[in-house]
Motif scaffolding. Structure first.
Motif, PDB file in Angstrom:
ATOM      1  N   ALA A  36      -4.434  -2.100  -9.312  1.00  0.00           N
ATOM      2  CA  ALA A  36      -3.184  -2.172  -8.913  1.00  0.00           C
ATOM      3  C   ALA A  36      -2.706  -3.192  -7.810  1.00  0.00           C
ATOM      4  N   PRO A  37      -1.504  -3.523  -7.534  1.00  0.00           N
ATOM      5  CA  PRO A  37      -1.423  -4.422  -6.332  1.00  0.00           C
ATOM      6  C   PRO A  37      -1.789  -3.718  -5.330  1.00  0.00           C
ATOM      7  N   ARG A  38      -2.133  -4.584  -4.105  1.00  0.00           N
ATOM      8  CA  ARG A  38      -2.539  -3.993  -2.943  1.00  0.00           C
ATOM      9  C   ARG A  38      -1.232  -3.260  -2.203  1.00  0.00           C
ATOM     10  N   SER A  39      -0.146  -3.605  -2.617  1.00  0.00           N
ATOM     11  CA  SER A  39       0.923  -3.044  -1.827  1.00  0.00           C
ATOM     12  C   SER A  39       1.047  -1.452  -2.345  1.00  0.00           C
ATOM     13  N   MET A  40       0.507  -1.164  -3.526  1.00  0.00           N
ATOM     14  CA  MET A  40       0.416   0.079  -4.069  1.00  0.00           C
ATOM     15  C   MET A  40      -0.481   0.815  -3.600  1.00  0.00           C
ATOM     16  N   LYS A  41      -0.260   2.142  -2.954  1.00  0.00           N
ATOM     17  CA  LYS A  41      -1.184   3.222  -2.295  1.00  0.00           C
ATOM     18  C   LYS A  41      -1.746   3.807  -3.364  1.00  0.00           C
ATOM     19  N   VAL A  42      -3.265   3.926  -3.660  1.00  0.00           N
ATOM     20  CA  VAL A  42      -3.900   4.901  -4.372  1.00  0.00           C
ATOM     21  C   VAL A  42      -4.895   5.699  -3.688  1.00  0.00           C
ATOM     22  N   HIS A  43      -4.614   6.838  -3.907  1.00  0.00           N
ATOM     23  CA  HIS A  43      -5.405   7.966  -2.994  1.00  0.00           C
ATOM     24  C   HIS A  43      -5.857   9.111  -3.870  1.00  0.00           C
ATOM     25  N   ARG A  44      -7.021   9.780  -3.311  1.00  0.00           N
ATOM     26  CA  ARG A  44      -7.418  10.890  -4.261  1.00  0.00           C
ATOM     27  C   ARG A  44      -6.499  12.225  -3.487  1.00  0.00           C
ATOM     28  N   ALA A  45      -5.891  12.884  -4.498  1.00  0.00           N
ATOM     29  CA  ALA A  45      -5.134  14.148  -4.180  1.00  0.00           C
ATOM     30  C   ALA A  45      -5.757  14.877  -3.024  1.00  0.00           C
ATOM     31  N   GLU A  46      -7.144  15.242  -3.401  1.00  0.00           N
ATOM     32  CA  GLU A  46      -7.629  15.935  -2.370  1.00  0.00           C
ATOM     33  C   GLU A  46      -7.823  15.664  -1.008  1.00  0.00           C
ATOM     34  N   VAL A  47      -8.074  14.139  -0.941  1.00  0.00           N
ATOM     35  CA  VAL A  47      -8.198  13.572   0.552  1.00  0.00           C
ATOM     36  C   VAL A  47      -6.880  13.674   1.266  1.00  0.00           C
ATOM     37  N   ILE A  48      -5.665  13.274   0.565  1.00  0.00           N
ATOM     38  CA  ILE A  48      -4.519  13.784   1.096  1.00  0.00           C
ATOM     39  C   ILE A  48      -3.994  14.799   1.530  1.00  0.00           C
ATOM     40  N   GLU A  49      -4.511  16.023   0.573  1.00  0.00           N
ATOM     41  CA  GLU A  49      -4.272  17.329   1.013  1.00  0.00           C
ATOM     42  C   GLU A  49      -4.988  17.537   2.136  1.00  0.00           C
TER      43      GLU A  49
END
Length: 94
Positions: A36-49
């Motif tokens: 994905a483009p660097r500007s797109m944030k990609v995170h694991r849902a459990e980390v965000i929670e």
């Protein structure tokens, strides 16, 4: 929710610039690669929670500490006599 079956090496396209590739399939999980483009944030849902929960706990702790400080200050103010109004002669013990 869209549910798809994919095999190792197959890809999913999301929009025009996100590619999800199935890297490996194991008995209890799947490894994926995300391009994905660097500007797109990609995170694991459990980390965000977990971060959100930690922020909530920190905010609650701050609120509790602030309330304890307010209680202490109000007790101190209640124990401190009011200063005499300007122009009032000083009190004398008789």
């Amino acid at each position: 929710m869209l549910v798809l079956s994919r095999k190792v090496g197959e890809k999913l396209l999301i929009g025009d610039d996100i590619v999800v590739t199935i890297i490996d399939s194991r008995g209890d999980g799947v490894r994926i690669g995300i391009d994905a483009p660097r500007s797109m944030k990609v995170h694991r849902a459990e980390v965000i929670e977990a971060v959100r929960e930690a922020n909530r706990e920190a905010t609650d702790a701050d609120d509790a500490a602030e309330q304890r400080l307010r209680d202490l200050l109000s007790r101190r103010d209640a124990d401190t006599p009011e200063p005499p109004a300007p122009g009032t002669p000083p009190a004398t013990d008789a």
